[in-house]
Design a protein around this motif. Structure first.
Motif, mmCIF file in Angstrom:
data_model
loop_
_atom_site.group_PDB
_atom_site.id
_atom_site.type_symbol
_atom_site.label_atom_id
_atom_site.label_comp_id
_atom_site.label_asym_id
_atom_site.label_seq_id
_atom_site.Cartn_x
_atom_site.Cartn_y
_atom_site.Cartn_z
ATOM 1 N N GLN A 77 -24.351 2.605 -73.760
ATOM 2 C CA GLN A 77 -23.687 1.999 -72.672
ATOM 3 C C GLN A 77 -24.414 0.406 -72.299
ATOM 4 N N PRO A 78 -23.825 -0.120 -71.794
ATOM 5 C CA PRO A 78 -24.842 -1.425 -71.248
ATOM 6 C C PRO A 78 -25.949 -1.485 -70.130
ATOM 7 N N THR A 79 -27.082 -2.563 -70.711
ATOM 8 C CA THR A 79 -28.268 -1.584 -69.701
ATOM 9 C C THR A 79 -27.547 -2.967 -68.204
ATOM 10 N N GLU A 80 -27.075 -3.552 -68.433
ATOM 11 C CA GLU A 80 -27.547 -5.228 -67.722
ATOM 12 C C GLU A 80 -25.392 -5.184 -67.329
ATOM 13 N N ARG A 83 -21.306 -11.152 -68.348
ATOM 14 C CA ARG A 83 -21.400 -11.461 -68.361
ATOM 15 C C ARG A 83 -20.016 -12.236 -68.921
ATOM 16 N N ILE A 84 -19.133 -12.780 -67.828
ATOM 17 C CA ILE A 84 -17.369 -13.525 -67.952
ATOM 18 C C ILE A 84 -17.595 -14.962 -67.481
ATOM 19 N N ASP A 95 -19.014 -19.450 -78.149
ATOM 20 C CA ASP A 95 -19.207 -17.801 -79.088
ATOM 21 C C ASP A 95 -19.360 -16.749 -78.254
ATOM 22 N N SER A 96 -19.912 -17.000 -77.339
ATOM 23 C CA SER A 96 -20.564 -16.148 -75.979
ATOM 24 C C SER A 96 -18.776 -14.865 -75.746
ATOM 25 N N GLN A 100 -16.967 -11.664 -76.421
ATOM 26 C CA GLN A 100 -16.633 -10.811 -75.051
ATOM 27 C C GLN A 100 -14.820 -10.685 -75.286
ATOM 28 N N ALA A 101 -14.955 -11.605 -75.639
ATOM 29 C CA ALA A 101 -12.932 -10.531 -75.997
ATOM 30 C C ALA A 101 -13.094 -9.566 -77.003
#
Length: 123
Positions: A77-80, A83-84, A95-96, A100-101
């Motif tokens: 589970q992500p802690t935060e 970002r989109i 790259d981010s 994410q994709a």
């Protein structure tokens, strides 16, 4: 289409997907409870367990199904919040956004695999 419309549609899509997934999970849980209850009733009729044991058996099985459905398969589970990044036509994605994709693709594949597993378990 403006940026606000795009963000609004993305939010609605996410909410819709979460609602649909919740409904499907609820349906599967109801089906599971019904099948386990039938099994327990048959075992009580054959004298293999008492009514109290059957009730506890059904409750335990449903609780285990709920716990295993709540745990993601192999993902932590992500802690935060994630970002989109919104990229317009004249910008190149960073790259981010690619990672994410890729994360989203993996999550979709994991959800599809979980759904297949649930369908097979209930068959």
């Amino acid at each position: 289409m403006g940026l606000g419309d795009l963000v609004q549609k993305a939010v609605y899509l996410g909410i819709g997907f979460a609602s649909y997934a919740g409904e499907k999970a609820g349906e599967k849980l109801t089906e599971l409870r019904s099948q386990v209850q039938k099994l327990a009733d048959e075992m009580v009729e054959r004298g293999e367990m008492t009514a109290d044991e059957a009730r506890k058996f059904v409750d335990d099985m449903v609780n285990k199904a709920q716990q295993s459905a709540g745990e993601p398969s192999g993902a932590r589970q992500p802690t935060e919040p994630r970002r989109i990044e919104i990229v317009t036509d004249d910008e190149e994605p960073g790259d981010s956004s690619v990672s994410q994709a890729e994360q989203m693709r993996r999550q979709v594949m994991e959800l599809q695999e979980e759904l297949r597993r649930l369908r097979n378990d209930n068959s």
